[in-house]
Design a protein around this motif. Sequence first.
Motif, PDB file in Angstrom:
ATOM      1  N   LYS A 121       0.844  -1.203   0.000  1.00 23.78           N
ATOM      2  CA  LYS A 121       0.000   0.000   0.000  1.00 23.78           C
ATOM      3  C   LYS A 121       0.875   1.247   0.000  1.00 23.78           C
ATOM      4  O   LYS A 121       0.659   2.177  -0.781  1.00 23.78           O
ATOM      5  N   LYS A 122       1.893   1.228   0.874  1.00 25.78           N
ATOM      6  CA  LYS A 122       2.769   2.401   0.974  1.00 25.78           C
ATOM      7  C   LYS A 122       3.527   2.641  -0.320  1.00 25.78           C
ATOM      8  O   LYS A 122       3.965   3.760  -0.593  1.00 25.78           O
ATOM      9  N   ALA A 123       3.711   1.578  -1.134  1.00 25.00           N
ATOM     10  CA  ALA A 123       4.405   1.734  -2.416  1.00 25.00           C
ATOM     11  C   ALA A 123       3.457   2.240  -3.497  1.00 25.00           C
ATOM     12  O   ALA A 123       3.862   2.409  -4.653  1.00 25.00           O
ATOM     13  N   GLY A 124       2.190   2.467  -3.135  1.00 22.07           N
ATOM     14  CA  GLY A 124       1.264   3.092  -4.073  1.00 22.07           C
ATOM     15  C   GLY A 124       0.353   2.141  -4.840  1.00 22.07           C
ATOM     16  O   GLY A 124      -0.296   2.530  -5.817  1.00 22.07           O
ATOM     17  N   ASN A 125       0.275   0.892  -4.404  1.00 25.26           N
ATOM     18  CA  ASN A 125      -0.594  -0.067  -5.096  1.00 25.26           C
ATOM     19  C   ASN A 125      -2.040   0.032  -4.606  1.00 25.26           C
ATOM     20  O   ASN A 125      -2.310   0.486  -3.492  1.00 25.26           O
ATOM     21  N   ARG A 126      -2.955  -0.400  -5.466  1.00 23.68           N
ATOM     22  CA  ARG A 126      -4.313  -0.639  -4.997  1.00 23.68           C
ATOM     23  C   ARG A 126      -4.305  -2.062  -4.441  1.00 23.68           C
ATOM     24  O   ARG A 126      -3.912  -3.017  -5.125  1.00 23.68           O
ATOM     25  N   VAL A 127      -4.697  -2.224  -3.191  1.00 26.55           N
ATOM     26  CA  VAL A 127      -4.613  -3.541  -2.545  1.00 26.55           C
ATOM     27  C   VAL A 127      -6.005  -4.051  -2.193  1.00 26.55           C
ATOM     28  O   VAL A 127      -6.744  -3.398  -1.461  1.00 26.55           O
ATOM     29  N   TYR A 148      -4.612  -0.818   5.627  1.00 26.08           N
ATOM     30  CA  TYR A 148      -3.731  -0.707   4.454  1.00 26.08           C
ATOM     31  C   TYR A 148      -4.331  -1.317   3.192  1.00 26.08           C
ATOM     32  O   TYR A 148      -3.631  -1.522   2.213  1.00 26.08           O
ATOM     33  N   SER A 149      -5.633  -1.649   3.224  1.00 24.08           N
ATOM     34  CA  SER A 149      -6.252  -2.259   2.044  1.00 24.08           C
ATOM     35  C   SER A 149      -7.320  -1.321   1.489  1.00 24.08           C
ATOM     36  O   SER A 149      -8.005  -0.631   2.247  1.00 24.08           O
ATOM     37  N   ASP A 150      -7.445  -1.316   0.162  1.00 23.52           N
ATOM     38  CA  ASP A 150      -8.521  -0.540  -0.438  1.00 23.52           C
ATOM     39  C   ASP A 150      -9.846  -1.258  -0.258  1.00 23.52           C
ATOM     40  O   ASP A 150     -10.900  -0.641  -0.253  1.00 23.52           O
ATOM     41  N   GLU A 151      -9.786  -2.569  -0.165  1.00 24.53           N
ATOM     42  CA  GLU A 151     -10.993  -3.347   0.040  1.00 24.53           C
ATOM     43  C   GLU A 151     -10.615  -4.628   0.767  1.00 24.53           C
ATOM     44  O   GLU A 151      -9.567  -5.218   0.495  1.00 24.53           O
ATOM     45  N   VAL A 152     -11.448  -5.037   1.717  1.00 26.15           N
ATOM     46  CA  VAL A 152     -11.211  -6.307   2.403  1.00 26.15           C
ATOM     47  C   VAL A 152     -12.412  -7.211   2.176  1.00 26.15           C
ATOM     48  O   VAL A 152     -13.559  -6.797   2.371  1.00 26.15           O
TER      49      VAL A 152
END
Lengths: 276, 468
Positions: A121-127, A148-152
């Motif tokens: 996430k910190k590296a800029g990914n959509r997680v 740290y997740s865009d969706e769980v």
Amino acid sequence: MNKIVEKEHFSENVVRLEIEAPRIAKARRAGHFVIVKVGETGERIPLTIAAANPERGTITLVIQKVGVSSRRITDLNVGDELTDLVGPLGEATHIEKVGTVLACGGGVGVAPLLPIVEALKKAGNRVVTILAARTKDLVILEEQIAEYSDEVIIMTDDGSYGKKGLITDGMKEVMEREKVDEAVVIGPAIMMKFAALTTKEYNVPTVASLNTIMVDGTGMCGACRITVGGKTKFVCVDGPEFDAHQVDFDEMLLRLNGYKEIEKGAEQQYLKSKDK
Amino acid sequence: KERTALKRVHMGEVAPNERVKSNVEVNTGLTADEAIDEARRCLDCPDPTCITGCPVEINIPKFIKRIELGEFLDAARVLKETSALPAVCGRVCPQEKQCEAKCFYQVKMQKEPVAIGYLERFAADYERESGQISVPEVAAPNGIKVAVIGSGPAGLTFAGDMAKHGYDVTVFEALHQIGGVLKYGIPEFRLPNSIVDVEIDNLKKMGVKFETNFIVGRTATIEDLKEEGFQGFFTGSGAGLPRFMNIPGENYIGILSSNEYLTRVNLMDAANPATDTPIISGKNVAVIGGGNTAMDSVRTAKRLGADRAMIIYRRSMEEMPARVEEIKHAQEEGIEFMTLTNPVEYFADETGRVSKVRVQKMELGEPDASGRRRPVPMEGSEYDIEVDTVVVSVGVSPNPLIPSSLPQLETTRWGTIVVDEEKLQTSIPEMFAGGDIVRGGATVILAMGDGRNAAASMHNYLQDKLNP
Ligand SMILES: Cc1cc2nc3c(=O)[nH]c(=O)nc-3n(C[C@H](O)[C@H](O)[C@H](O)COP(=O)(O)OP(=O)(O)OC[C@H]3O[C@@H](n4cnc5c(N)ncnc54)[C@H](O)[C@@H]3O)c2cc1C
Ligand SMILES: Cc1cc2nc3c(=O)[nH]c(=O)nc-3n(C[C@H](O)[C@H](O)[C@H](O)COP(=O)(O)OP(=O)(O)OC[C@H]3O[C@@H](n4cnc5c(N)ncnc54)[C@H](O)[C@@H]3O)c2cc1C
Ligand code: SF4
Ligand code: SF4
Ligand code: FES
Ligand SMILES: [Mg+2]
């Protein structure tokens, strides 16, 4: 040294320990693990560093009770010390901005997944993270993962929480719905095997973190060896993460059972000695 | 003249059927009388060729004469002038290829050499058991911090010598015990751990500090240690990486490297039911290889209850690199030797546990680069042997932990660290190296010699640098 400063029960069988280890807290990266030994006659077992706090000088381990050594460590209390703790071991996770990453954690595999999700996430990914467990009580670290997740997405075998179904059902749904650039799968070997087969259908490059039997954790014994892409690799120094589509999971499943009977006996003996 | 008529002493041994029931040390040592008698044989040669056979050039006639005079503590002191671990070397040195091979008796008279190794062990044991171990004198502390990476014989020797010069020495060890191969590799029945521990205690008394569970390059980098004030580094990280043969079926359950097998038994005490580390040692155990490590593994298997404990070795008895004494002891203990035989494939039962090894007969062809005749497979000679445990003991590679964490460190293509032959200095000026990480798999005494030479060089280097 290696004093336990916090202890928390996630469920009856899963315990979080925060342990003083200033050097390891400073040196570790996502994907690293430690080797722990409890007692002079204890066994050396590998455990992933789930989190670290360099300022406080502590690392966090999340441990599932499965046998004598994991029980010995989870039976320790705040103030107790680990007899031996060494690390950080293994190659750190390769973190890069790739786009959308599907992170899949099964059971206690969610613990090693946490630092990876955070780094991705910190590296800029959509997680997009899928947490899978047998039943509601066994879902762990949901809040921390959500941070740290865009969706769980939660999957339980019995449908007691989230959606009912296997982790692979949740994975298919996401890969049908959107383009996934990479997947990370961590959990029991059998889960990783089927997760890898699933992402292969969708041509999604996949990393699995392997939990083979280890002794030294430094490349000295070869107990942890496994076939990847037709070549023998040592999980402790070449891994623990590998291209999941190249891993011989059937071999890994067999090797994990190498000491099953002795292990069961040792666990029974330990439980009996505790009853007294 | 009458000295040369004396017969070489016989080392007492625990009977084979008795000793395979436990880890008791096989050799029982010499009595004081036996040692004095054996010492009488030494001719105190004006040109003692024996010394040239010893990699650290122990003054052999000098210490033997002290034994002859009954001055055993003095004999031990002479040994310690050059060797940091005489009780260890007296037990595990390949004397028959080193000092004893160069003894006047052997070279000029075709008689059995003076039992230098036994006498060395005697003097060292006597000193230890007397409770009067001399702790070497240590110079006044000079406040200079040096780090030792690895606690095998190279690192321990280096640490002792630097402590004598007054340095502030810390030994970092990756494992949870100190001693390197002396602890995790060589079994109790050849080298009891208690003997190694006495030497470690001595180093502690000299002020050497030990940090176990500390992997240099991981737990902290060399840069970190420099920031903490360390000015010199000695790498004695050994040749700890096991090799496999890469033949089909080699990853089945029950096939272990000798490092894993010996580590489980020696370091983790896995055969003791009171410990948590499991080991399965089967009834039919095959050990692949012919070195010391193979011999230690196969004799361990016997002690863990194997009905058949077999050595499978691709050359003949003559080429076997293990010590002569170990081969002899193994034969007495009922170990089967299948020479000129090489495994080609493993088979397993339905649980994935090894059940059979397919071997091929070999014949000796032309000499290879090492001068030994190369084994050549004989077509169509394959047959199967039933096994339930296989220990692969076909050599080790240098430990890559230090080289891989220091890209600027020059290494060979075999992964050994390149050093200046005399000074043992690496391409990083403040780092010296020795033992198996430089030589590949070698011997205890060579590792100790390196530790000693590196300490002398680093002392010079640091003194020149700090007091120009
Ligand atoms: C790199 C890595 C990271 C890991 N991280 C975690 C973690 O964060 N949390 C967690 O709960 N577990 C983790 N594990 C698994 C953990 O090491 C095992 O559950 C533990 O060793 C079991 O020991 P036991 O004596 O309690 O159980 P046992 O009854 O002895 O064994 C149960 C099963 O665990 C496996 N196992 C046994 N001994 C070992 C060993 N020495 N090394 C590895 N696996 C073994 C075998 O499959 C065995 O059948 C990790 C494993 C690896 C390799
Ligand atoms: C089973 C066996 C039997 C043998 N029998 C004999 C014999 O009879 N006679 C004989 O002369 N020789 C024998 N040898 C060979 C001999 O033991 C070795 O040559 C000798 O031990 C080498 O010493 P060393 O100090 O270089 O390294 P080692 O003894 O290998 O010690 C190296 C140490 O460094 C540690 N280490 C590595 N990397 C790091 C790091 N980054 N940070 C911290 N620590 C680190 C390792 O854990 C290890 O403890 C035998 C070897 C084996 C394996
Ligand atoms: S150290 Fe080894 S080679 Fe040297 S004298 Fe002693 S036994 Fe012989
Ligand atoms: S060569 Fe043999 S006889 Fe001569 S001094 Fe050495 S040990 Fe004694
Ligand atoms: S655990 Fe020993 S080599 Fe990996
Ligand atoms: Mg266990």
